[in-house]
Design an enzyme around this catalytic site. Structure first.
Site, PDB file in Angstrom:
ATOM      1  N   SER A  92      14.609  -2.311 -15.992  1.00 49.13           N
ATOM      2  CA  SER A  92      15.223  -3.211 -15.013  1.00 49.13           C
ATOM      3  C   SER A  92      15.486  -2.559 -13.655  1.00 49.13           C
ATOM      4  O   SER A  92      16.027  -3.203 -12.760  1.00 49.13           O
ATOM      5  CB  SER A  92      16.543  -3.753 -15.580  1.00 49.13           C
ATOM      6  OG  SER A  92      17.357  -2.705 -16.019  1.00 49.13           O
ATOM      7  N   THR A 194      20.649  -4.361 -13.158  1.00 51.67           N
ATOM      8  CA  THR A 194      20.881  -3.642 -11.911  1.00 51.67           C
ATOM      9  C   THR A 194      21.736  -2.423 -12.176  1.00 51.67           C
ATOM     10  O   THR A 194      22.644  -2.488 -12.991  1.00 51.67           O
ATOM     11  CB  THR A 194      21.654  -4.563 -10.945  1.00 51.67           C
ATOM     12  OG1 THR A 194      20.916  -5.761 -10.789  1.00 51.67           O
ATOM     13  CG2 THR A 194      21.891  -3.906  -9.609  1.00 51.67           C
ATOM     14  N   THR A 212      17.460  -2.337  -8.137  1.00 54.72           N
ATOM     15  CA  THR A 212      16.975  -3.143  -9.267  1.00 54.72           C
ATOM     16  C   THR A 212      15.496  -3.480  -9.105  1.00 54.72           C
ATOM     17  O   THR A 212      14.969  -3.456  -7.981  1.00 54.72           O
ATOM     18  CB  THR A 212      17.771  -4.465  -9.348  1.00 54.72           C
ATOM     19  OG1 THR A 212      17.475  -5.125 -10.566  1.00 54.72           O
ATOM     20  CG2 THR A 212      17.457  -5.397  -8.202  1.00 54.72           C
ATOM     21  N   ARG A 222      10.406 -13.413  -4.940  1.00 54.14           N
ATOM     22  CA  ARG A 222      11.841 -13.639  -5.204  1.00 54.14           C
ATOM     23  C   ARG A 222      12.631 -12.340  -4.948  1.00 54.14           C
ATOM     24  O   ARG A 222      12.262 -11.258  -5.353  1.00 54.14           O
ATOM     25  CB  ARG A 222      12.025 -14.081  -6.652  1.00 54.14           C
ATOM     26  CG  ARG A 222      13.479 -14.383  -7.052  1.00 54.14           C
ATOM     27  CD  ARG A 222      14.139 -13.183  -7.696  1.00 54.14           C
ATOM     28  NE  ARG A 222      15.477 -13.508  -8.207  1.00 54.14           N
ATOM     29  CZ  ARG A 222      16.341 -12.592  -8.639  1.00 54.14           C
ATOM     30  NH1 ARG A 222      16.025 -11.318  -8.618  1.00 54.14           N
ATOM     31  NH2 ARG A 222      17.516 -12.948  -9.079  1.00 54.14           N
ATOM     32  N   ASP A 225      20.317 -10.607  -5.392  1.00 56.93           N
ATOM     33  CA  ASP A 225      21.491 -10.172  -4.631  1.00 56.93           C
ATOM     34  C   ASP A 225      21.496  -8.686  -4.301  1.00 56.93           C
ATOM     35  O   ASP A 225      22.153  -8.256  -3.349  1.00 56.93           O
ATOM     36  CB  ASP A 225      22.763 -10.476  -5.449  1.00 56.93           C
ATOM     37  CG  ASP A 225      22.760  -9.744  -6.792  1.00 56.93           C
ATOM     38  OD1 ASP A 225      21.703  -9.750  -7.465  1.00 56.93           O
ATOM     39  OD2 ASP A 225      23.793  -9.149  -7.149  1.00 56.93           O
ATOM     40  N   THR A 245      26.103  -7.254 -10.838  1.00 54.63           N
ATOM     41  CA  THR A 245      24.908  -7.239 -11.675  1.00 54.63           C
ATOM     42  C   THR A 245      24.760  -8.622 -12.295  1.00 54.63           C
ATOM     43  O   THR A 245      25.742  -9.359 -12.394  1.00 54.63           O
ATOM     44  CB  THR A 245      25.019  -6.153 -12.754  1.00 54.63           C
ATOM     45  OG1 THR A 245      23.842  -6.169 -13.575  1.00 54.63           O
ATOM     46  CG2 THR A 245      26.228  -6.366 -13.652  1.00 54.63           C
ATOM     47  N   GLY A 246      23.543  -8.952 -12.702  1.00 51.76           N
ATOM     48  CA  GLY A 246      23.351 -10.249 -13.340  1.00 51.76           C
ATOM     49  C   GLY A 246      22.494 -11.167 -12.488  1.00 51.76           C
ATOM     50  O   GLY A 246      21.684 -10.702 -11.678  1.00 51.76           O
TER      51      GLY A 246
HETATM   52  N1  GLY Z   1      21.074  -8.806  -9.844  1.00 54.46           N
HETATM   53  C1  GLY Z   1      19.722  -8.507  -9.661  1.00 54.46           C
HETATM   54  C2  GLY Z   1      18.882  -9.650  -9.353  1.00 54.46           C
HETATM   55  O1  GLY Z   1      19.259 -10.801  -9.567  1.00 54.46           O
HETATM   56  O2  GLY Z   1      17.784  -9.433  -8.894  1.00 54.46           O
END
Ligand code: GLY
Length: 339
Positions: A92, A194, A212, A222, A225, A245-246
């Site tokens: 990740s 992340t 990330t 894409r 955040d 994260t998430g």
């Molecule tokens: N939190 C990392 C992402 O959505 O790319």
């Protein structure tokens, strides 16, 4: 791992132990000038590192090497997350990160220091350590963010090597996904995405880094955040620092990390601030199925906090006396989280 009660105890202990009155090397103490004091009172600032998920343990160790030698928080956060970026077994972040749906690994990262300086890269391909490119953007350009081909060209100009980031394992998993084509994000697996790392150095200065490969098999182009200052990461040296994260889209919608810092500015503890940001995410979404988001925060007093939508999020903490992986408190119990 610690349960919530142990976590809260840890938070209280950590916060109580760390004062930020003057700059000393770790382990040094100052004698109080206050005649009312009965003996030596430690006013040493003690370094602290906190980062997301279990991959944070190794990252913290690298950051700690910098901090425990009197190094600054900015170097610490960069060195810390580089470890995770360069780990090919981590699906990740960085090398070995899950690709987009076209099989291309695209990376996002940002860094911010105690002077509100910040740098970011997004949609960057072929570079193993995007965090170091983000730092170069911060230190060697007039800009905050470079993306895509421009970021890649900039990295090459700065001496970064072109690298194949798609490992055999991540390629296999992607090909398998193409075959089955039944994609939906899975909490704490594909959302386990992340590394965000926050540090305070012996001067009491704060910095943060966030990096990330983003959501597995995302649409090409894409960006989440993680490279967005104020969403994936925010640092205000007067107040504190936070990272997320998430599911990045949900974090962006509430300017997550900036909100956590602003809530701390208004007097909330890091814990309360992270919880309120999560509450806000839940309130703003009609459906939070599979919508995992977690925050961690560190304030100027050295207090830490965390909170997540679902159970299963954890964070790594390192201080002079502590090396812990702790389960974050959460809003919804996720039955597959192993709790
Ligand atoms: N939190 C990392 C992402 O959505 O790319």
């Amino acid at each position: 791992m610690k349960n919530r009660r142990e976590f809260l105890k840890l938070t209280a202990l950590t916060g109580g132990a760390l004062l930020t009155q003057s700059a000393c090397m770790p382990g040094e103490t100052e004698t109080s000038e206050d005649p009312g004091n009965q003996g030596n009172v430690s006013t040493a600032i003690q370094p602290i590192v906190i980062s997301t998920w279990n991959h944070g343990i190794e990252a913290n160790n690298a950051a700690w090497k910098v901090l425990s030698n009197g190094g600054n928080a900015l170097d610490a956060v960069e060195q810390g997350v580089r470890v995770t970026e360069s780990d090919p077994t981590n699906p990740s972040v960085g090398l070995g990160g899950a690709p987009d749906r076209e099989g291309k690994v695209t990376l996002d990262a940002c860094i911010m220091d105690h002077k509100n300086r910040c740098g970011a890269v997004a949609f960057l391909e072929h570079i193993e350590n995007p965090i170091s490119v983000a730092r170069k953007v911060m230190e060697e350009t007039e800009h905050v963010m470079l993306v895509g081909e421009g970021a890649f060209q900039f990295a090459l100009e700065k001496g970064f090597e072109k690298t194949n980031l798609l490992t055999e394992n991540s390629k296999k998993a992607w090909l398998n996904w193409l075959e089955t084509s039944k994609y939906k994000p899975v909490i704490n697996i594909e959302n386990h995405d992340t590394i965000g790392l926050l540090a305070m150095d012996v001067e009491g200065n704060l910095s943060g880094a966030c990096t990330t490969s983003g959501m597995a098999y995302k649409l090409r182009g894409r960006v989440g955040d993680s490279p967005i200052i104020g969403a994936g990461l925010f640092v205000d040296n007067e107040v504190g620092a936070a990272c997320a994260t998430g599911v990045g889209e949900a974090v962006i919608r509430i300017a997550g990390s900036a909100i956590v810092v602003e809530l701390m500015r208004q007097g909330k503890s890091p814990q309360e601030a992270c919880k309120e940001a999560v509450d806000r995410i839940i309130k703003k979404h009609d459906n939070v199925d599979n919508l995992q988001v977690g925050f961690i925060a560190l304030n100027k007093q050295g207090e830490i906090g965390s909170y997540s939508v679902y159970s299963g999020f954890n964070f790594a903490l390192k201080t002079e006396n502590t090396e812990e992986l702790t389960d974050a408190p959460y809003f919804i119990k996720h039955e597959e989280s192993g709790d």
